[in-house]
Design a protein around this motif. Structure first.
Motif, mmCIF file in Angstrom:
data_model
loop_
_atom_site.group_PDB
_atom_site.id
_atom_site.type_symbol
_atom_site.label_atom_id
_atom_site.label_comp_id
_atom_site.label_asym_id
_atom_site.label_seq_id
_atom_site.Cartn_x
_atom_site.Cartn_y
_atom_site.Cartn_z
ATOM 1 N N THR A 4 40.865 46.731 38.706
ATOM 2 C CA THR A 4 41.365 46.217 39.296
ATOM 3 C C THR A 4 41.259 45.000 39.788
ATOM 4 O OG1 THR A 4 38.808 45.116 40.041
ATOM 5 C CG2 THR A 4 39.363 47.585 40.181
ATOM 6 N N SER A 5 41.634 44.798 40.885
ATOM 7 C CA SER A 5 42.402 43.233 40.953
ATOM 8 C C SER A 5 40.688 42.048 41.636
ATOM 9 C CB SER A 5 42.344 43.244 42.505
ATOM 10 O OG SER A 5 44.196 43.493 42.877
ATOM 11 N N SER A 6 39.848 42.663 41.520
ATOM 12 C CA SER A 6 38.642 41.396 41.938
ATOM 13 C C SER A 6 38.363 41.480 40.020
ATOM 14 C CB SER A 6 37.525 42.482 42.009
ATOM 15 O OG SER A 6 35.501 42.056 41.857
ATOM 16 N N MET A 7 38.434 42.658 38.588
ATOM 17 C CA MET A 7 38.329 42.889 37.461
ATOM 18 C C MET A 7 39.324 41.296 37.007
ATOM 19 S SD MET A 7 35.811 43.987 37.454
ATOM 20 C CE MET A 7 34.284 45.456 37.773
ATOM 21 N N GLU A 8 40.227 41.947 37.730
ATOM 22 C CA GLU A 8 41.585 40.901 37.003
ATOM 23 C C GLU A 8 40.667 38.408 37.815
ATOM 24 O OE1 GLU A 8 45.201 42.325 38.479
ATOM 25 O OE2 GLU A 8 45.806 42.950 36.897
ATOM 26 N N GLU A 12 40.649 36.019 35.386
ATOM 27 C CA GLU A 12 41.459 34.488 35.192
ATOM 28 C C GLU A 12 40.066 33.783 35.470
ATOM 29 O OE1 GLU A 12 44.845 33.117 38.270
ATOM 30 O OE2 GLU A 12 43.257 34.982 38.581
ATOM 31 N N ALA A 13 38.358 33.664 36.136
ATOM 32 C CA ALA A 13 38.230 32.738 35.684
ATOM 33 C C ALA A 13 37.339 32.090 34.876
ATOM 34 C CB ALA A 13 36.833 33.337 36.891
ATOM 35 N N VAL A 14 37.017 33.253 33.659
ATOM 36 C CA VAL A 14 36.485 33.417 32.482
ATOM 37 C C VAL A 14 37.714 32.078 31.954
ATOM 38 C CG1 VAL A 14 35.552 33.842 30.281
ATOM 39 C CG2 VAL A 14 35.248 35.096 32.704
ATOM 40 N N LEU A 33 34.261 31.335 42.578
ATOM 41 C CA LEU A 33 34.740 32.490 42.467
ATOM 42 C C LEU A 33 34.349 32.840 44.143
ATOM 43 C CD1 LEU A 33 35.007 35.486 39.993
ATOM 44 C CD2 LEU A 33 37.576 33.976 41.539
ATOM 45 N N GLY A 34 33.326 32.174 44.633
ATOM 46 C CA GLY A 34 32.571 31.992 46.142
ATOM 47 C C GLY A 34 31.712 33.472 45.789
ATOM 48 N N VAL A 35 31.403 34.632 44.664
ATOM 49 C CA VAL A 35 31.079 35.084 44.886
ATOM 50 C C VAL A 35 29.317 35.208 44.926
ATOM 51 C CG1 VAL A 35 32.527 36.635 44.497
ATOM 52 C CG2 VAL A 35 31.631 36.139 42.844
ATOM 53 N N THR A 36 28.273 36.460 44.419
ATOM 54 C CA THR A 36 27.030 36.761 44.333
ATOM 55 C C THR A 36 26.728 36.392 43.047
ATOM 56 O OG1 THR A 36 26.321 38.354 45.409
ATOM 57 C CG2 THR A 36 26.356 37.240 47.025
ATOM 58 N N LYS A 37 25.715 35.802 42.328
ATOM 59 C CA LYS A 37 25.216 36.362 41.128
ATOM 60 C C LYS A 37 25.257 37.562 40.271
ATOM 61 C CE LYS A 37 22.791 32.870 41.339
ATOM 62 N NZ LYS A 37 21.093 31.948 40.634
ATOM 63 N N PRO A 38 24.430 38.559 41.436
ATOM 64 C CA PRO A 38 24.307 39.874 41.446
ATOM 65 C C PRO A 38 25.900 40.948 41.272
ATOM 66 C CG PRO A 38 22.810 39.372 43.213
ATOM 67 C CD PRO A 38 23.857 37.945 42.773
ATOM 68 N N SER A 39 26.893 40.096 41.778
ATOM 69 C CA SER A 39 28.459 40.756 42.297
ATOM 70 C C SER A 39 28.789 40.599 40.311
ATOM 71 C CB SER A 39 28.939 40.209 43.025
ATOM 72 O OG SER A 39 28.468 40.270 44.259
ATOM 73 N N VAL A 40 28.331 38.656 40.410
ATOM 74 C CA VAL A 40 28.706 38.553 38.974
ATOM 75 C C VAL A 40 28.042 39.255 37.598
ATOM 76 C CG1 VAL A 40 29.344 36.700 37.277
ATOM 77 C CG2 VAL A 40 29.131 36.235 39.246
ATOM 78 N N SER A 41 27.282 39.700 37.658
ATOM 79 C CA SER A 41 26.749 40.750 36.728
ATOM 80 C C SER A 41 27.014 41.979 36.686
ATOM 81 C CB SER A 41 24.506 40.663 37.390
ATOM 82 O OG SER A 41 24.400 39.792 36.600
ATOM 83 N N ARG A 42 27.470 42.547 37.393
ATOM 84 C CA ARG A 42 27.838 43.951 38.148
ATOM 85 C C ARG A 42 29.820 44.166 37.066
ATOM 86 N NH1 ARG A 42 25.626 44.329 42.720
ATOM 87 N NH2 ARG A 42 27.221 43.237 44.315
ATOM 88 N N ALA A 43 30.260 42.770 37.340
ATOM 89 C CA ALA A 43 31.369 42.680 36.778
ATOM 90 C C ALA A 43 31.139 42.393 35.786
ATOM 91 C CB ALA A 43 32.376 41.842 37.235
#
Length: 131
Positions: A4-8, A12-14, A33-43
């Motif tokens: 998904t765009s989000s996964m891309e 890119e952030a890494v 990315l301005g997201v939560t740590k749980p969102s990062v964990s899921r991704a």
């Protein structure tokens, strides 16, 4: 799994964070990315399952070869579109936002053609009577 765009954006952030700091942690991605740590964990979990990211023993994150390839392509598109939009007179903040959208939807074929056209357009044309 189709990305998904989000996964891309995570890939890119890494890449960007690794270039800046040498190592990347989940919290770094969250801030970037301005997201939560749980969102990062899921991704990270999904991207790890798809073998785009590896979580190292020290907790840092690295891109696999396939993750690096995708992240590099996305980053190149982002940089290209941002530059082109700014050169066209679009304010920098809007150019960056629009580039982020464009980088995900354009085909590789169209992107390569746009790069070629931009390169040819930037070269000085010498009138044939001056040759």
């Amino acid at each position: 799994m189709a990305l998904t765009s989000s996964m891309e954006d995570y890939l890119e952030a890494v890449l960007i964070l690794h270039q800046k700091h040498g190592s990347v942690r989940g919290v770094d991605i969250a801030v970037h990315l301005g997201v939560t740590k749980p969102s990062v964990s899921r991704a990270v979990k999904e991207l790890s399952k798809s073998e785009y990211i590896v979580k190292n023993t020290d907790g840092t994150l690295s891109l696999t070869d396939s993750g690096l390839q995708i992240a590099t392509q996305i980053y190149e598109k982002h940089q290209f579109f941002t530059r082109q939009l700014i050169e066209a007179g679009v304010p920098q903040d809007i150019a960056a936002q629009d580039a982020c959208r464009l980088e995900h939807v354009i085909s590789e074929t169209s992107f390569q053609k746009l790069k070629e056209a931009a390169f040819l357009g930037s070269r000085e044309v010498i009138p044939s009577d001056e040759l």
